[in-house]
Motif scaffolding. Structure first.
Motif, PDB file in Angstrom:
ATOM      1  N   ALA A 229      37.265  39.921  10.504  1.00  0.00           N
ATOM      2  CA  ALA A 229      37.754  40.990  10.756  1.00  0.00           C
ATOM      3  C   ALA A 229      38.449  41.227  11.719  1.00  0.00           C
ATOM      4  N   GLY A 230      39.336  42.049  11.768  1.00  0.00           N
ATOM      5  CA  GLY A 230      40.332  42.152  13.001  1.00  0.00           C
ATOM      6  C   GLY A 230      41.760  41.327  12.792  1.00  0.00           C
TER       7      GLY A 230
ATOM      8  N   CYS B  43      35.361  44.116  16.682  1.00  0.00           N
ATOM      9  CA  CYS B  43      36.521  44.813  15.674  1.00  0.00           C
ATOM     10  C   CYS B  43      35.632  45.815  15.123  1.00  0.00           C
ATOM     11  N   LEU B  44      34.528  45.437  14.625  1.00  0.00           N
ATOM     12  CA  LEU B  44      33.626  46.424  13.912  1.00  0.00           C
ATOM     13  C   LEU B  44      33.254  47.357  14.839  1.00  0.00           C
ATOM     14  N   ALA B  45      33.060  47.558  15.986  1.00  0.00           N
ATOM     15  CA  ALA B  45      32.387  48.368  16.873  1.00  0.00           C
ATOM     16  C   ALA B  45      33.631  49.254  17.351  1.00  0.00           C
ATOM     17  N   VAL B  46      34.646  48.848  17.904  1.00  0.00           N
ATOM     18  CA  VAL B  46      35.624  49.537  18.467  1.00  0.00           C
ATOM     19  C   VAL B  46      36.811  49.418  17.842  1.00  0.00           C
TER      20      VAL B  46
ATOM     21  N   VAL C 269      40.204  33.092  11.603  1.00  0.00           N
ATOM     22  CA  VAL C 269      38.720  33.207  11.582  1.00  0.00           C
ATOM     23  C   VAL C 269      37.952  32.564  12.843  1.00  0.00           C
ATOM     24  N   ASP C 270      38.660  32.094  13.821  1.00  0.00           N
ATOM     25  CA  ASP C 270      38.089  31.368  15.147  1.00  0.00           C
ATOM     26  C   ASP C 270      37.983  32.554  15.968  1.00  0.00           C
ATOM     27  N   SER C 271      36.958  32.385  16.899  1.00  0.00           N
ATOM     28  CA  SER C 271      36.562  33.297  17.770  1.00  0.00           C
ATOM     29  C   SER C 271      37.429  33.092  19.107  1.00  0.00           C
TER      30      SER C 271
END
Lengths: 271, 271, 271
Positions: A94-95, A125-128, A136-138
């Motif tokens: 996501a993002g 990304c889901l929050a804001v 896929v890596d943070s």
């Protein structure tokens, strides 16, 4: 308490429905078998409601997302909600694209998830709506300096979405909005195999399916189990081993983990 | 006789066309290579007839079924029939959803299969329309008490569908309707890895492709080979090994199995 | 020079976008992680341009081709060209079906590839429209007798298609049309695991992404690395090991390969 969570997985052997990506699907199936559960993978719209009905829980993972399976995810999720089956959402990437971000948000709107598990970028990304997802890596790590901020953020996300929120990084946070467990188990080599996150989400669906009245504790126990097995697998490595052997050792460790070892090996604090 | 079946696989190295699920497809490819055959996976309607034409046999597996590939399965099956190529059907999860049950039945109507291989629930579902399928795991086991009944059932299914029928469980039954082989090789840990059944079906396509005039014996030899390798793999396990290492050991055992070992290690009776 | 190529992969850790088949996708992801890169798999038309934009390079592989993803391959390829990202084409099975041959040719027309990597049959098929492809396995081998002819053929293909051409067999040829490297590393057991070619192509996308100004040298270094790791993995095998353990050892060897070992272990000549 942790050990009961795993005991229930082993005694109930929940059948878990997975709609997941084709990269790590075999590992997800094998880790479910390793922990004592049974996997079934089915993503065709025509059958997902029937399949989810014979299961105890559902795991939705949006890696290698395609348009054919988005309606399947929604239909399975709604049916699982109807039946009060616990559901995990893993918003992989996501993002990283509009399709993934929008799909994850749509899923959050239309389906009530018991647990949302992702890395910090994905959950942000889901929050804001602003992610910093590097594929896929943070890229956002949780460390000593920012942990209080991240815990607050996770609690807020959990409350707003009425779900247990699990953010995984060097430290893992599991919260229902009130209590937050910070788990210190794990090893950095886990990021050198593909799909350790996907495997965690699949296994979490098994833990919460076997402990439907203790979603927070089950999710917490699962994170401890995965991290502890990550350590066990690391210790087993010899000079010639690399990430491929490590991946086998990780699933092997899950296969061999006893409830008592989980209870003893978990390293965490409550915030 | 068993050893000739494997010798033919190794000397002819049949190319096997697989239309199969995305969960266990890599294991199916590797087990085909392990036994001496070559795999090709192709499921697009536009190419399946061409692909199957350059092969010696076909393996159709309905795990992770989707509507796009159902016409591909039928087209490939019809072409393989035209060319007299042996075909295996693995009706994964028949009984778990209407889509799977109906697709398996449609395939049985439209394509002549050399072998149908499944667990007892799946084959029952195809026989009488009433399944007891617990997802992809069988809940109906074959044991000493019911073996005669199951053998009769399998023979009946084989005769009605003009195919060799293979029902796998703790005991495996292979029959053409007249002779039934009951195979006692194998180990219970085989059910703790995903896709041991899929792998058996893929390898069976290789065995029957290399022995097209001895379908029953080839299927029987393949079941013995898989069971025997399951035992070899089990013996190789150490304390720290779990289902992931076991999965490697199983394919390794297939790679190393000699025709003479197969002949010597098979444990069966004829009913 | 070889060692700098690998050092750059490790220091830059390029994110590589893969549109690839579902048979070997997990191995491709793990080998990318093993060499120091990061994988992302995405094939839905709606997101491939965005995904490729956040990456450093692209790997297109037509194994298990289907019509849904052909437009995705073209769109991702065009976007990567716009951004000057290096791209690898692996024309798996070109010659085995009209769909694969036509798709590979269409891709070559519409997208500028940095590297095309295949076996001799596949590249021949793209060059002259006449293949001898036996499924996904090559039937045309490169040996001492025909190597000069094949080198000329590869150079010609490279010049006509303005790409580095890599033909892999017992001897591997890497050429930009002027210089041709013939690499003698490797082991015949590499053909007994599924997807060693796919893995090479995926890893090559990492090497050229990290060395965009030295595509020829990067491709050459990658072929040496894969062959050398194939040898390392072979040496590690014990009596009971087969192709499944070998596959783990190969990726493990990539994980452990140092730039200095690559420099020292490469065996090649220039023609």
């Amino acid at each position: 308490m942790l050990k009961e969570m795993l005991e229930n997985v082993k005694s109930k052997s929940p059948l878990v429905h997975n709609i997941t990506n084709y990269v790590t699907v075999n590992d997800c199936a094998n880790i479910l078998l390793a922990c004592g559960a049974s996997p079934i993978m089915a993503d065709e719209l025509d059958e997902v409601e029937e399949i989810t009905s014979i299961c105890s829980g559902l795991n939705i993972n949006i890696g290698t997302l395609n348009k054919r399976t988005i309606p399947s995810m929604i239909a399975a999720g709604k049916k699982a909600n109807e039946l009060n089956h616990p559901i995990v959402l893993d918003p992989v990437g996501a993002g990283a694209s509009g399709l993934r971000t929008e799909t994850a948000k749509t899923l959050l709107e239309k389906v009530k998830f018991s647990v949302v598990r992702g890395n910090l970028s994905e959950i942000k990304c889901l929050a804001v709506g602003i992610g910093n997802t590097r594929g896929v890596d943070s890229v956002d790590f949780i460390n000593e300096k920012n942990i209080d901020t991240v815990v607050e953020f996770a609690k807020d996300f959990a409350l707003k979405n009425s779900c247990v929120t699990v953010i995984t990084s060097a430290v893992d946070i599991i919260t229902d909005g009130k209590i937050a467990y910070c788990v210190y188990n794990g090893d950095s080599i886990m990021s050198k195999i593909t799909g350790s996150g996907c495997q965690l989400s699949a296994m979490m669906a098994a833990y919460i399916s076997a402990n439907p009245d203790n979603i927070l504790e089950a999710a917490f126990a699962c994170v401890c189990a995965m991290g502890l097995c990550g350590e066990t697998a690391k210790k087993r490595m010899s000079d010639k081993d690399g990430n491929s052997s490590y991946r086998n050792y990780l699933i092997d460790a899950v296969y061999n983990l006893t409830p008592a070892e989980l209870e003893k090996g978990a390293r965490y604090e409550i915030r």
